[in-house]
Motif scaffolding. Structure first.
Motif, PDB file in Angstrom:
ATOM      1  N   SER A  54       0.820  -1.207   0.000  1.00  0.00           N
ATOM      2  CA  SER A  54       0.000   0.000   0.000  1.00  0.00           C
ATOM      3  C   SER A  54       0.857   1.261   0.000  1.00  0.00           C
ATOM      4  CB  SER A  54      -0.931   0.001   1.216  1.00  0.00           C
ATOM      5  OG  SER A  54      -1.872   1.045   1.130  1.00  0.00           O
ATOM      6  N   ALA A  55       1.952   1.235   0.767  1.00  0.00           N
ATOM      7  CA  ALA A  55       2.836   2.401   0.834  1.00  0.00           C
ATOM      8  C   ALA A  55       3.508   2.676  -0.511  1.00  0.00           C
ATOM      9  CB  ALA A  55       3.891   2.183   1.914  1.00  0.00           C
ATOM     10  N   ILE A  56       3.998   1.630  -1.160  1.00  0.00           N
ATOM     11  CA  ILE A  56       4.666   1.803  -2.458  1.00  0.00           C
ATOM     12  C   ILE A  56       3.685   2.317  -3.511  1.00  0.00           C
ATOM     13  CG2 ILE A  56       5.765   0.542  -4.355  1.00  0.00           C
ATOM     14  CD1 ILE A  56       7.004  -1.289  -2.187  1.00  0.00           C
ATOM     15  N   TYR A 120      16.073   2.685   5.240  1.00  0.00           N
ATOM     16  CA  TYR A 120      15.416   3.961   5.552  1.00  0.00           C
ATOM     17  C   TYR A 120      13.898   3.835   5.593  1.00  0.00           C
ATOM     18  CZ  TYR A 120      19.993   6.004   4.600  1.00  0.00           C
ATOM     19  OH  TYR A 120      21.333   6.301   4.628  1.00  0.00           O
ATOM     20  N   GLY A 121      13.363   2.820   4.950  1.00  0.00           N
ATOM     21  CA  GLY A 121      11.922   2.642   4.944  1.00  0.00           C
ATOM     22  C   GLY A 121      11.213   3.611   4.004  1.00  0.00           C
ATOM     23  N   ILE A 122       9.930   3.776   4.218  1.00  0.00           N
ATOM     24  CA  ILE A 122       9.105   4.671   3.397  1.00  0.00           C
ATOM     25  C   ILE A 122       8.368   5.633   4.311  1.00  0.00           C
ATOM     26  CG2 ILE A 122       7.201   4.816   1.737  1.00  0.00           C
ATOM     27  CD1 ILE A 122       7.841   1.988   0.853  1.00  0.00           C
ATOM     28  N   ASP A 123       8.447   6.913   3.997  1.00  0.00           N
ATOM     29  CA  ASP A 123       7.743   7.898   4.812  1.00  0.00           C
ATOM     30  C   ASP A 123       6.770   8.695   3.940  1.00  0.00           C
ATOM     31  OD1 ASP A 123       9.419   9.475   3.318  1.00  0.00           O
ATOM     32  OD2 ASP A 123      10.495  10.336   5.018  1.00  0.00           O
ATOM     33  N   SER A 124       6.102   9.653   4.569  1.00  0.00           N
ATOM     34  CA  SER A 124       5.116  10.518   3.893  1.00  0.00           C
ATOM     35  C   SER A 124       3.994   9.712   3.251  1.00  0.00           C
ATOM     36  CB  SER A 124       5.805  11.388   2.833  1.00  0.00           C
ATOM     37  OG  SER A 124       6.811  12.194   3.416  1.00  0.00           O
ATOM     38  N   ILE A 125       3.591   8.629   3.927  1.00  0.00           N
ATOM     39  CA  ILE A 125       2.469   7.820   3.432  1.00  0.00           C
ATOM     40  C   ILE A 125       1.180   8.591   3.705  1.00  0.00           C
ATOM     41  CG2 ILE A 125       1.291   5.592   3.587  1.00  0.00           C
ATOM     42  CD1 ILE A 125       3.923   4.457   4.734  1.00  0.00           C
ATOM     43  N   PRO A 126       0.386   8.864   2.673  1.00  0.00           N
ATOM     44  CA  PRO A 126      -0.786   9.730   2.853  1.00  0.00           C
ATOM     45  C   PRO A 126      -1.909   9.061   3.649  1.00  0.00           C
ATOM     46  CG  PRO A 126      -0.765   8.824   0.640  1.00  0.00           C
ATOM     47  CD  PRO A 126       0.524   8.406   1.270  1.00  0.00           C
ATOM     48  N   VAL A 127      -2.669   9.904   4.332  1.00  0.00           N
ATOM     49  CA  VAL A 127      -3.842   9.436   5.065  1.00  0.00           C
ATOM     50  C   VAL A 127      -5.026   9.406   4.098  1.00  0.00           C
ATOM     51  CG1 VAL A 127      -5.427   9.931   6.974  1.00  0.00           C
ATOM     52  CG2 VAL A 127      -2.984  10.439   7.203  1.00  0.00           C
ATOM     53  N   PRO A 128      -5.844   8.369   4.114  1.00  0.00           N
ATOM     54  CA  PRO A 128      -7.010   8.350   3.211  1.00  0.00           C
ATOM     55  C   PRO A 128      -7.986   9.465   3.553  1.00  0.00           C
ATOM     56  CG  PRO A 128      -7.118   6.559   4.808  1.00  0.00           C
ATOM     57  CD  PRO A 128      -5.762   7.152   4.932  1.00  0.00           C
ATOM     58  N   SER A 129      -8.653   9.961   2.552  1.00  0.00           N
ATOM     59  CA  SER A 129      -9.620  11.044   2.753  1.00  0.00           C
ATOM     60  C   SER A 129     -10.978  10.628   2.207  1.00  0.00           C
ATOM     61  CB  SER A 129      -9.155  12.328   2.073  1.00  0.00           C
ATOM     62  OG  SER A 129      -8.984  12.129   0.679  1.00  0.00           O
ATOM     63  N   LEU A 130     -12.028  11.192   2.789  1.00  0.00           N
ATOM     64  CA  LEU A 130     -13.393  10.900   2.379  1.00  0.00           C
ATOM     65  C   LEU A 130     -14.122  12.218   2.143  1.00  0.00           C
ATOM     66  CD1 LEU A 130     -15.391   8.539   1.955  1.00  0.00           C
ATOM     67  CD2 LEU A 130     -16.099   8.862   4.341  1.00  0.00           C
ATOM     68  N   PHE A 131     -14.579  12.415   0.908  1.00  0.00           N
ATOM     69  CA  PHE A 131     -15.245  13.673   0.508  1.00  0.00           C
ATOM     70  C   PHE A 131     -14.366  14.886   0.804  1.00  0.00           C
ATOM     71  CE2 PHE A 131     -18.779  10.790   1.809  1.00  0.00           C
ATOM     72  CZ  PHE A 131     -19.251  10.529   0.528  1.00  0.00           C
ATOM     73  N   GLY A 132     -13.073  14.717   0.554  1.00  0.00           N
ATOM     74  CA  GLY A 132     -12.131  15.819   0.724  1.00  0.00           C
ATOM     75  C   GLY A 132     -11.644  16.036   2.139  1.00  0.00           C
ATOM     76  N   VAL A 133     -12.105  15.222   3.095  1.00  0.00           N
ATOM     77  CA  VAL A 133     -11.704  15.370   4.504  1.00  0.00           C
ATOM     78  C   VAL A 133     -10.791  14.197   4.877  1.00  0.00           C
ATOM     79  CG1 VAL A 133     -12.480  15.514   6.896  1.00  0.00           C
ATOM     80  CG2 VAL A 133     -13.863  16.537   5.071  1.00  0.00           C
ATOM     81  N   TYR A 212       4.787   6.206   8.283  1.00  0.00           N
ATOM     82  CA  TYR A 212       6.177   5.780   8.060  1.00  0.00           C
ATOM     83  C   TYR A 212       6.297   4.305   8.442  1.00  0.00           C
ATOM     84  CZ  TYR A 212      11.095   4.883   8.957  1.00  0.00           C
ATOM     85  OH  TYR A 212      12.359   4.331   8.951  1.00  0.00           O
ATOM     86  N   ILE A 213       6.959   3.525   7.609  1.00  0.00           N
ATOM     87  CA  ILE A 213       7.197   2.114   7.914  1.00  0.00           C
ATOM     88  C   ILE A 213       8.643   1.753   7.616  1.00  0.00           C
ATOM     89  CG2 ILE A 213       4.822   1.343   7.545  1.00  0.00           C
ATOM     90  CD1 ILE A 213       5.672   0.419   4.749  1.00  0.00           C
TER      91      ILE A 213
END
Length: 318
Positions: A54-56, A120-133, A212-213
């Protein structure tokens, strides 16, 4: 959601969110080990596959968070089925060692592969949004609760169906299952795939919550911890899994909350593993199938019924 976010302490909300993620992990492992009897010490590998997939997809390829999480579950399902193939050749202790090796290989891949960000892993993984929130704090809590309830519902339906009965027959005696015409190859691979999909969903939710993972989040310790939780609650019991995971996950948080003077909080991880080990010894001594293990319950019930019958029979003879 913003008003609720302001009212609820984010720290406590995060505790509940990560608890639910562990509940999903536990449900997947209980399906593999508790219902089908396939001992797995590499469950963290499926957890990591879901998180990294999911992160990639979302970070490297810019895919929508919802789509990346859904595809991550599918990817984990397929890879888990492939990794479950060794269960066709080995059993019990040998299977445990094999899954342990697969878990270590997966963690090594996470730590060294370029696509996973290496050490180093992966950072800046976005948070899911619903109707723009963006679903932060309470919004994310609602999301994981919905996923957990859906997971419990699906597992209840599966375990009570023909598939679930086939798994339990394989768990009790694989040779008997084959003699009954059950395709053990199909059902053993299927249980690894579905159990892995649960772990993949947990991993995807973890990645987008933590943002971040790294490979350290999916090591052998996670597999052992989740297995301890499942065994404590009871193999082959959804209710037992929910209890076992909740007790062992929240116990260290209680130590943090009350700040006990005789305990050094810097050594909390060490204390946690000691307590887990002690509880495992106690449970194995007095409740080998866990607190809510269905097999143990049935045996006790049959024993009680037999004892009662013998008493009645004695009265009649007398």
């Amino acid at each position: 959601m913003n008003l609720m976010d302001d009212m609820l302490n984010p720290y406590y909300v995060d505790i509940v969110v990560f608890l639910i993620i562990y509940l999903l992990l536990g449900l997947g492992l209980n399906l593999i080990t508790g219902y089908a009897g396939q001992v797995s010490l590499g469950h963290a590998a499926f957890y990591g596959i879901g998180a990294y997939s999911s992160a990639i997809l979302s970070v490297t390829y810019g895919m929508n968070s919802w789509a990346s999480m859904g595809i991550a579950v599918v990817i984990t399902f397929v890879i888990s089925a492939i990794l479950g193939l060794p269960s066709l050749r080995v059993r019990e202790d040998f299977l445990a060692i094999t899954t342990l090796g697969l878990g270590l290989i997966a963690q090594s891949f996470f730590k060294n592969a370029e696509i996973t960000g290496g050490a180093y892993g992966i950072d800046s993984i976005p948070v899911p949004s619903l109707f723009g929130v963006e679903l932060k704090n309470v919004g994310y809590l609602v999301l994981v609760v919905v996923v957990l309830l859906a997971g419990i519902f699906v597992m209840q339906k599966m375990t009570k169906s023909r598939i679930g009965r086939a798994w339990m027959t394989i768990r009790e005696d694989e040779m008997v299952a084959q003699a009954m015409g059950i395709n053990t190859t199909y059902y053993k691979v299927l249980v690894f795939a579905i159990g892995g999909a649960y772990a993949g969903a947990a991993g995807a939710l973890f990645a987008h919550k933590a943002s971040y993972i790294s490979a350290e989040s999916f090591g052998f310790t996670i597999s052992v911890t989740v297995l301890s939780m499942v065994v404590l609650g009871g193999l082959g019991s959804i209710r037992g899994t929910l209890l076992g995971v909740s007790v062992l996950y929240l116990l260290p948080e209680l130590f943090r909350l009350f700040k006990l003077d005789f305990m050094n909080m810097q050594n909390l991880d060490m204390y946690k593993m000691m307590i887990y080990g002690l509880l495992m010894v106690i449970v194995m001594r007095y409740h080998p199938k866990g607190l809510f293990g269905k097999t143990a319950f049935k045996k006790r019930k049959r024993y009680s019924a037999g004892k009662e019958t013998s008493i009645k029979g004695g009265d009649q003879v007398a």
